[in-house]
Scaffold this motif. Structure first.
Motif, PDB file in Angstrom:
ATOM      1  N   ARG A 197       8.880 -12.120 -60.969  1.00 46.18           N
ATOM      2  CA  ARG A 197       9.304 -12.551 -62.079  1.00 46.18           C
ATOM      3  C   ARG A 197       8.273 -12.920 -63.206  1.00 46.18           C
ATOM      4  NH1 ARG A 197      13.280 -12.613 -59.126  1.00 46.18           N
ATOM      5  NH2 ARG A 197      15.588 -12.423 -59.516  1.00 46.18           N
ATOM      6  N   ASN A 198       8.265 -12.674 -64.425  1.00 43.93           N
ATOM      7  CA  ASN A 198       7.076 -13.191 -65.351  1.00 43.93           C
ATOM      8  C   ASN A 198       7.306 -14.534 -65.671  1.00 43.93           C
ATOM      9  OD1 ASN A 198       6.262 -10.369 -65.606  1.00 43.93           O
ATOM     10  ND2 ASN A 198       7.537 -10.196 -67.235  1.00 43.93           N
ATOM     11  N   GLY A 199       5.923 -15.138 -65.860  1.00 44.47           N
ATOM     12  CA  GLY A 199       6.091 -16.365 -66.343  1.00 44.47           C
ATOM     13  C   GLY A 199       5.871 -17.521 -65.116  1.00 44.47           C
ATOM     14  N   PHE A 200       5.683 -17.190 -64.023  1.00 46.03           N
ATOM     15  CA  PHE A 200       5.159 -18.189 -62.867  1.00 46.03           C
ATOM     16  C   PHE A 200       3.922 -17.899 -62.355  1.00 46.03           C
ATOM     17  CE2 PHE A 200       9.749 -17.544 -62.938  1.00 46.03           C
ATOM     18  CZ  PHE A 200       9.993 -18.733 -63.063  1.00 46.03           C
ATOM     19  N   SER A 201       3.075 -19.149 -62.170  1.00 46.63           N
ATOM     20  CA  SER A 201       1.761 -18.775 -61.261  1.00 46.63           C
ATOM     21  C   SER A 201       2.218 -19.819 -60.154  1.00 46.63           C
ATOM     22  CB  SER A 201       0.480 -19.313 -61.982  1.00 46.63           C
ATOM     23  OG  SER A 201       0.505 -20.697 -62.082  1.00 46.63           O
ATOM     24  N   GLN A 202       1.866 -19.310 -58.921  1.00 51.23           N
ATOM     25  CA  GLN A 202       2.123 -20.119 -57.641  1.00 51.23           C
ATOM     26  C   GLN A 202       1.108 -20.276 -56.844  1.00 51.23           C
ATOM     27  OE1 GLN A 202       5.937 -18.672 -55.868  1.00 51.23           O
ATOM     28  NE2 GLN A 202       5.517 -16.527 -56.804  1.00 51.23           N
ATOM     29  N   THR A 203       1.027 -21.686 -56.237  1.00 50.03           N
ATOM     30  CA  THR A 203       0.191 -22.068 -55.366  1.00 50.03           C
ATOM     31  C   THR A 203       0.866 -22.505 -53.945  1.00 50.03           C
ATOM     32  OG1 THR A 203      -0.089 -24.068 -56.314  1.00 50.03           O
ATOM     33  CG2 THR A 203      -1.765 -22.597 -56.913  1.00 50.03           C
ATOM     34  N   LEU A 204       0.235 -22.423 -52.947  1.00 54.36           N
ATOM     35  CA  LEU A 204       1.015 -22.902 -51.552  1.00 54.36           C
ATOM     36  C   LEU A 204       0.002 -23.731 -50.909  1.00 54.36           C
ATOM     37  CD1 LEU A 204       3.014 -22.270 -49.373  1.00 54.36           C
ATOM     38  CD2 LEU A 204       1.531 -20.101 -49.046  1.00 54.36           C
ATOM     39  N   VAL A 205       0.745 -24.862 -50.522  1.00 50.91           N
ATOM     40  CA  VAL A 205      -0.061 -26.086 -49.505  1.00 50.91           C
ATOM     41  C   VAL A 205       0.476 -25.843 -48.498  1.00 50.91           C
ATOM     42  CG1 VAL A 205      -0.430 -28.361 -49.402  1.00 50.91           C
ATOM     43  CG2 VAL A 205      -0.586 -27.305 -51.700  1.00 50.91           C
ATOM     44  N   HIS A 206       0.057 -25.916 -47.429  1.00 51.24           N
ATOM     45  CA  HIS A 206       0.390 -26.060 -45.856  1.00 51.24           C
ATOM     46  C   HIS A 206      -0.339 -27.326 -45.382  1.00 51.24           C
ATOM     47  CE1 HIS A 206       0.939 -25.542 -41.477  1.00 51.24           C
ATOM     48  NE2 HIS A 206       0.954 -24.016 -41.585  1.00 51.24           N
ATOM     49  N   THR A 207       0.965 -28.137 -44.804  1.00 48.46           N
ATOM     50  CA  THR A 207       0.382 -29.596 -44.598  1.00 48.46           C
ATOM     51  C   THR A 207      -0.383 -29.598 -43.197  1.00 48.46           C
ATOM     52  OG1 THR A 207       2.414 -30.062 -43.454  1.00 48.46           O
ATOM     53  CG2 THR A 207       2.273 -30.771 -46.016  1.00 48.46           C
ATOM     54  N   GLY A 208      -0.127 -28.409 -42.445  1.00 48.45           N
ATOM     55  CA  GLY A 208      -0.823 -28.461 -41.201  1.00 48.45           C
ATOM     56  C   GLY A 208       0.017 -29.140 -40.063  1.00 48.45           C
ATOM     57  N   GLN A 209       1.328 -29.646 -40.493  1.00 49.13           N
ATOM     58  CA  GLN A 209       2.250 -30.433 -39.378  1.00 49.13           C
ATOM     59  C   GLN A 209       2.308 -29.485 -38.238  1.00 49.13           C
ATOM     60  OE1 GLN A 209       6.153 -31.601 -40.931  1.00 49.13           O
ATOM     61  NE2 GLN A 209       6.731 -31.770 -38.805  1.00 49.13           N
ATOM     62  N   HIS A 210       2.508 -28.225 -38.310  1.00 47.98           N
ATOM     63  CA  HIS A 210       2.485 -27.264 -37.287  1.00 47.98           C
ATOM     64  C   HIS A 210       1.130 -26.555 -37.393  1.00 47.98           C
ATOM     65  CE1 HIS A 210       7.098 -27.204 -36.069  1.00 47.98           C
ATOM     66  NE2 HIS A 210       6.459 -28.290 -35.855  1.00 47.98           N
ATOM     67  N   TYR A 211       0.558 -26.464 -36.433  1.00 49.28           N
ATOM     68  CA  TYR A 211      -1.061 -25.781 -36.392  1.00 49.28           C
ATOM     69  C   TYR A 211      -1.318 -24.799 -35.532  1.00 49.28           C
ATOM     70  CZ  TYR A 211      -0.681 -29.457 -33.138  1.00 49.28           C
ATOM     71  OH  TYR A 211      -0.265 -30.189 -32.020  1.00 49.28           O
ATOM     72  N   ASP A 212      -0.411 -24.625 -34.437  1.00 49.94           N
ATOM     73  CA  ASP A 212      -0.685 -23.433 -33.256  1.00 49.94           C
ATOM     74  C   ASP A 212      -0.479 -22.469 -34.018  1.00 49.94           C
ATOM     75  OD1 ASP A 212      -1.206 -25.387 -31.517  1.00 49.94           O
ATOM     76  OD2 ASP A 212       0.367 -25.107 -30.218  1.00 49.94           O
ATOM     77  N   ASN A 213      -1.155 -21.570 -33.500  1.00 46.12           N
ATOM     78  CA  ASN A 213      -1.172 -19.869 -34.218  1.00 46.12           C
ATOM     79  C   ASN A 213       0.303 -19.522 -33.910  1.00 46.12           C
ATOM     80  OD1 ASN A 213      -1.525 -17.258 -34.859  1.00 46.12           O
ATOM     81  ND2 ASN A 213      -2.225 -16.652 -33.065  1.00 46.12           N
ATOM     82  N   ARG A 214       0.886 -19.767 -32.940  1.00 46.50           N
ATOM     83  CA  ARG A 214       2.113 -19.321 -32.711  1.00 46.50           C
ATOM     84  C   ARG A 214       3.283 -19.801 -33.158  1.00 46.50           C
ATOM     85  NH1 ARG A 214       1.433 -17.713 -26.133  1.00 46.50           N
ATOM     86  NH2 ARG A 214       0.396 -16.060 -26.615  1.00 46.50           N
ATOM     87  N   MET A 215       2.902 -21.216 -33.874  1.00 46.94           N
ATOM     88  CA  MET A 215       3.961 -21.977 -34.527  1.00 46.94           C
ATOM     89  C   MET A 215       3.736 -21.771 -36.274  1.00 46.94           C
ATOM     90  SD  MET A 215       5.562 -23.628 -32.471  1.00 46.94           S
ATOM     91  CE  MET A 215       6.609 -24.878 -33.143  1.00 46.94           C
ATOM     92  N   SER A 216       2.762 -21.098 -36.557  1.00 42.45           N
ATOM     93  CA  SER A 216       2.447 -21.117 -37.885  1.00 42.45           C
ATOM     94  C   SER A 216       1.732 -19.669 -38.519  1.00 42.45           C
ATOM     95  CB  SER A 216       1.299 -22.098 -38.268  1.00 42.45           C
ATOM     96  OG  SER A 216       0.856 -22.257 -39.680  1.00 42.45           O
ATOM     97  N   GLU A 217       0.644 -19.370 -38.028  1.00 39.64           N
ATOM     98  CA  GLU A 217      -0.054 -18.188 -38.494  1.00 39.64           C
ATOM     99  C   GLU A 217       0.803 -17.005 -38.335  1.00 39.64           C
ATOM    100  OE1 GLU A 217      -4.187 -18.898 -37.563  1.00 39.64           O
ATOM    101  OE2 GLU A 217      -4.436 -16.605 -37.663  1.00 39.64           O
ATOM    102  N   VAL A 218       1.271 -16.675 -37.178  1.00 46.77           N
ATOM    103  CA  VAL A 218       2.097 -15.597 -36.951  1.00 46.77           C
ATOM    104  C   VAL A 218       3.229 -15.453 -37.827  1.00 46.77           C
ATOM    105  CG1 VAL A 218       3.551 -16.702 -35.170  1.00 46.77           C
ATOM    106  CG2 VAL A 218       3.068 -14.036 -34.945  1.00 46.77           C
ATOM    107  N   PHE A 219       3.738 -16.556 -38.307  1.00 47.65           N
ATOM    108  CA  PHE A 219       4.785 -16.335 -39.132  1.00 47.65           C
ATOM    109  C   PHE A 219       4.343 -16.022 -40.550  1.00 47.65           C
ATOM    110  CE2 PHE A 219       6.448 -18.915 -35.785  1.00 47.65           C
ATOM    111  CZ  PHE A 219       7.523 -18.469 -35.803  1.00 47.65           C
ATOM    112  N   PHE A 220       3.209 -16.353 -40.947  1.00 46.45           N
ATOM    113  CA  PHE A 220       2.598 -16.071 -42.325  1.00 46.45           C
ATOM    114  C   PHE A 220       2.271 -14.723 -42.436  1.00 46.45           C
ATOM    115  CE2 PHE A 220       1.510 -19.773 -44.953  1.00 46.45           C
ATOM    116  CZ  PHE A 220       2.106 -20.605 -44.402  1.00 46.45           C
ATOM    117  N   HIS A 221       1.855 -14.154 -41.031  1.00 41.94           N
ATOM    118  CA  HIS A 221       1.303 -12.678 -41.176  1.00 41.94           C
ATOM    119  C   HIS A 221       2.626 -11.858 -41.156  1.00 41.94           C
ATOM    120  CE1 HIS A 221      -0.380  -9.107 -39.675  1.00 41.94           C
ATOM    121  NE2 HIS A 221       0.519  -8.891 -38.649  1.00 41.94           N
TER     122      HIS A 221
END
Ligand code: UD1
Length: 376
Positions: A26-50
């Motif tokens: 949709r038009n009219g939005f700019s988005q930023t993303l903050v990860h707090t790092g509460q979950h940090y293992d690749n298998r709990m986090s990065e793999v989901f982003f991917h």
């Protein structure tokens, strides 16, 4: 409108993905993303982003593990700086984890409006850290996006005004609907086998899928031992596939709840979203204490036995395939034996769990954007 999403733990990522995608269209939005790092293992986090196609976070607060107070305080301190330098118009938070309440509290003090995705769920059990997080987040957030009508009722009952509440449906189901279409290709099946080391015949026959991580089940060594040994016993009749949460693995090692080496009890590392979905879809039944899995199994029509006395997701019991078995192992055994002989609870899919909840959220935010522009 500048929107900042704040996420931190595994169950947040599948809720963020469709909302981020719907706003990007949709038009009219700019988005930023903050990860707090509460979950940090690749298998709990990065793999989901991917797997879910979420862009890399603009900021990672890298708070890691700690006591509830330490984790929450560190998220607050580190997020405040990011909020001050980015000055978003709205912050979106998800679910009920420590990152959700921490972000909401900082925003409230900085007078930055918050939208809570998956608002209004209540178990009524204040001994659950997530329940405290839910109640506080909903009191502070300005926009409350709910998945089901019981959530609206809970919020109204707590004195929250109707204008703040928007029934949109279940965003987690949006992700499930999107990924279900192509989860079972041979590439994904091969990856699941490689990741899990599961023999092919397990995947092609009847099995139960198990997940456990709630403090109430895994922090007490006696209770944990009882659950694990009951499931191990049952694995003679029904193979058990158990991707183990890091928290649970630590407890199992701490209290020496060693597997007795039964052939059909498979303890795996945590899996990616796609691999877990394949296992869930094809399971004869699921045994869990997770919140989201109660919903996913209801959508998939897979019987779910929940090792808790209560649930903040009552529609999964009244409409879906979920049964609460508490911590009564005799009842668990009875229910599993019932399913093994074909006595299965049939369910239906709750209204608005249709894969379009995030579009509804985006439309509400577009309306809000138009109203704000009108004010200037
Ligand atoms: C958190 C959420 C819970 C959610 C769950 C899903 C809160 C209060 N709880 O619980 O609602 O259902 O995530 O996973 O926010 N650990 C690792 N690697 C990681 C993350 C955690 O090893 O990437 C281990 C650490 O030993 C840590 C423990 O797991 O101490 C607990 O992690 P934490 O994020 O505090 O809570 P969860 O139990 O994962």
């Amino acid at each position: 409108m500048k929107i900042m999403h704040v996420v931190g733990a595994r169950p947040n990522f599948m809720k963020l993905a469709p909302v981020f995608g719907a706003l990007a269209e949709r038009n009219g939005f700019s988005q930023t993303l903050v990860h707090t790092g509460q979950h940090y293992d690749n298998r709990m986090s990065e793999v989901f982003f991917h797997q879910l196609g979420i862009p890399a976070p603009d900021n990672n607060l890298a708070v890691g593990s700690g006591s509830h107070a330490t984790q929450t305080a560190q998220i607050m301190t580190r997020l405040e700086e990011v909020l001050l330098s980015n000055a978003p118009d709205l912050v979106l938070v998800y679910g009920d984890v420590n990152s959700t309440v921490a972000a909401t509290l900082v925003c409230s003090k900085l007078l930055i409006p918050v939208g809570h995705v998956e608002a209004g769920l209540r178990s009524g059990d204040r001994t659950m850290p997530e329940e405290v997080n839910r109640v506080l987040t909903d009191q502070m957030a300005e926009l409350l996006f709910t998945p089901s009508t019981d959530a609206n009722e809970n919020l109204l009952h707590e004195g929250i005004s109707e204008e703040r509440i928007h029934l949109v449906g279940n965003v987690m189901i949006d992700t499930l609907v999107r990924l279900m279409k192509f989860n079972e290709n041979s590439h994904n099946l091969k990856r699941l086998q490689k990741q899990s080391n599961l023999p092919l015949n397990v995947l092609h026959n009847k099995y139960a899928l198990v997940t456990l991580h709630r403090p109430s089940n895994v922090d007490d060594p006696e209770k944990l031992r009882e659950i694990v040994s009951t499931l191990e016993e049952l694995s003679d009749d029904l193979p058990m596939v158990f991707p183990v949460h890091p928290r649970t693995r630590k407890r199992i090692l701490d209290c020496c709840v060693a597997s007795s080496g039964k052939r059909h009890f498979y303890m795996l590392e945590p899996l990616g979203y796609v691999e877990f979905l394949i296992l869930q879809k094809n399971a004869l039944l699921v045994v869990t204490d997770s919140g989201g899995i109660q919903e996913e199994t209801s959508f998939l029509g897979v019987p779910c036995l929940t090792l808790r006395d209560n649930t903040e997701r009552p529609v999964t019991v009244t409409m879906g395939t979920n049964k609460l078995v508490g911590r009564n192992m005799d009842q668990l055994v009875r229910e599993i034996r019932r399913i093994l002989v074909g006595d299965v609870k049939k369910g239906c899919i709750p209204p608005l769990w249709d894969g379009r909840a995030s579009e509804r959220i985006a439309d509400i935010l577009v309306d809000r954007l138009c109203c704000n522009l009108g004010e200037y």
